[in-house]
Design a protein around this motif. Structure first.
Motif, short mmCIF file in Angstrom:
data_model
loop_
_atom_site.label_atom_id
_atom_site.label_comp_id
_atom_site.label_asym_id
_atom_site.label_seq_id
_atom_site.Cartn_x
_atom_site.Cartn_y
_atom_site.Cartn_z
N MET A 99 -68.96 -7.44 -34.94
CA MET A 99 -68.30 -6.86 -36.08
C MET A 99 -67.42 -7.89 -36.78
N SER A 100 -66.82 -8.75 -35.98
CA SER A 100 -65.95 -9.77 -36.56
C SER A 100 -66.74 -10.68 -37.50
N ALA A 101 -67.91 -11.14 -37.05
CA ALA A 101 -68.73 -12.03 -37.89
C ALA A 101 -69.19 -11.30 -39.15
N LEU A 102 -69.51 -10.03 -39.03
CA LEU A 102 -69.94 -9.25 -40.18
C LEU A 102 -68.80 -9.12 -41.20
N ARG A 103 -67.59 -8.85 -40.73
CA ARG A 103 -66.44 -8.75 -41.65
C ARG A 103 -66.23 -10.08 -42.38
N LEU A 104 -66.40 -11.19 -41.65
CA LEU A 104 -66.23 -12.50 -42.28
C LEU A 104 -67.33 -12.75 -43.31
N ALA A 105 -68.58 -12.45 -42.94
CA ALA A 105 -69.71 -12.71 -43.84
C ALA A 105 -69.66 -11.84 -45.09
N LEU A 106 -69.14 -10.63 -44.95
CA LEU A 106 -69.03 -9.74 -46.10
C LEU A 106 -67.81 -10.05 -46.97
N GLY A 107 -66.96 -10.95 -46.52
CA GLY A 107 -65.78 -11.32 -47.29
C GLY A 107 -64.63 -10.35 -47.15
N ALA A 108 -64.73 -9.45 -46.16
CA ALA A 108 -63.65 -8.49 -45.94
C ALA A 108 -62.40 -9.19 -45.41
N GLU A 109 -62.60 -10.30 -44.74
CA GLU A 109 -61.47 -11.11 -44.26
C GLU A 109 -61.92 -12.56 -44.14
N ASP A 110 -60.97 -13.47 -44.12
CA ASP A 110 -61.24 -14.89 -43.94
C ASP A 110 -60.95 -15.24 -42.48
N GLY A 111 -61.65 -16.25 -41.98
CA GLY A 111 -61.39 -16.68 -40.61
C GLY A 111 -62.46 -17.62 -40.12
N CYS A 112 -62.43 -17.89 -38.83
CA CYS A 112 -63.34 -18.84 -38.21
C CYS A 112 -64.00 -18.19 -37.00
N THR A 113 -65.30 -18.44 -36.85
CA THR A 113 -66.05 -17.95 -35.69
C THR A 113 -67.18 -18.93 -35.42
N GLU A 114 -67.75 -18.86 -34.23
CA GLU A 114 -68.88 -19.72 -33.90
C GLU A 114 -70.16 -18.91 -34.01
N LEU A 115 -71.09 -19.43 -34.81
CA LEU A 115 -72.39 -18.79 -35.01
C LEU A 115 -73.47 -19.85 -35.04
N SER A 116 -74.69 -19.44 -34.84
CA SER A 116 -75.82 -20.33 -35.01
C SER A 116 -76.07 -20.46 -36.51
N ALA A 117 -76.04 -21.70 -36.98
CA ALA A 117 -76.15 -21.95 -38.42
C ALA A 117 -76.85 -23.28 -38.66
N PRO A 118 -77.44 -23.46 -39.85
CA PRO A 118 -78.05 -24.75 -40.14
C PRO A 118 -76.98 -25.83 -40.14
N TYR A 119 -77.23 -26.87 -39.35
CA TYR A 119 -76.27 -27.97 -39.26
C TYR A 119 -77.03 -29.23 -38.84
N ALA A 120 -76.98 -30.25 -39.67
CA ALA A 120 -77.59 -31.55 -39.36
C ALA A 120 -79.04 -31.41 -38.92
N ASP A 121 -79.87 -30.85 -39.73
CA ASP A 121 -81.33 -30.73 -39.61
C ASP A 121 -81.85 -29.72 -38.60
N CYS A 122 -81.01 -28.88 -38.04
CA CYS A 122 -81.48 -27.79 -37.18
C CYS A 122 -80.40 -26.73 -37.09
N PHE A 123 -80.69 -25.65 -36.39
CA PHE A 123 -79.70 -24.60 -36.20
C PHE A 123 -78.95 -24.85 -34.91
N LEU A 124 -77.62 -24.87 -34.98
CA LEU A 124 -76.77 -25.07 -33.82
C LEU A 124 -75.65 -24.04 -33.83
N GLY A 125 -75.13 -23.73 -32.67
CA GLY A 125 -73.93 -22.90 -32.59
C GLY A 125 -72.73 -23.76 -32.94
N VAL A 126 -72.21 -23.57 -34.13
CA VAL A 126 -71.08 -24.38 -34.60
C VAL A 126 -69.98 -23.47 -35.13
N PRO A 127 -68.74 -23.97 -35.13
CA PRO A 127 -67.67 -23.18 -35.74
C PRO A 127 -67.87 -23.12 -37.25
#
Length: 80
Positions: free
Chosen positions: A1-29
């Motif tokens: 739920m926390s990541a969803l609130r962040l992605a929807l712009g309901a709140e600002d913050g930091c979380t670790e998710l799998s995301a495109p980073y340096a030519d592949c998907f990595l779990g990064v902050p």
């Protein structure tokens, strides 16, 4: 739920998710501001840089192997 609130712009913050980073998907902050994610990697020491590169290499190899397998229906007609 926390990541969803962040992605929807309901709140600002930091979380670790799998995301495109340096030519592949990595779990990064990721820091979210108004629903927009930006990688925010902390400073890494030499050992951590080597570990990250090893993880990237393993993931890259796995992605290539998966992409090389043609999608075929299962014998009963269902796909996984």
């Amino acid at each position: 739920m926390s990541a969803l609130r962040l992605a929807l712009g309901a709140e600002d913050g930091c979380t670790e998710l799998s995301a495109p980073y340096a030519d592949c998907f990595l779990g990064v902050p990721l820091r979210f501001v108004q629903g927009r994610p930006r990688p925010c990697m902390p400073p890494l020491d030499d050992s951590e840089v080597r570990q990250l590169e090893a993880a990237r290499s393993k993931l890259r190899e796995a992605y290539q192997a998966v992409r090389g397998i043609p999608a075929r229906p299962l014998p009963n007609g269902r796909n996984p």
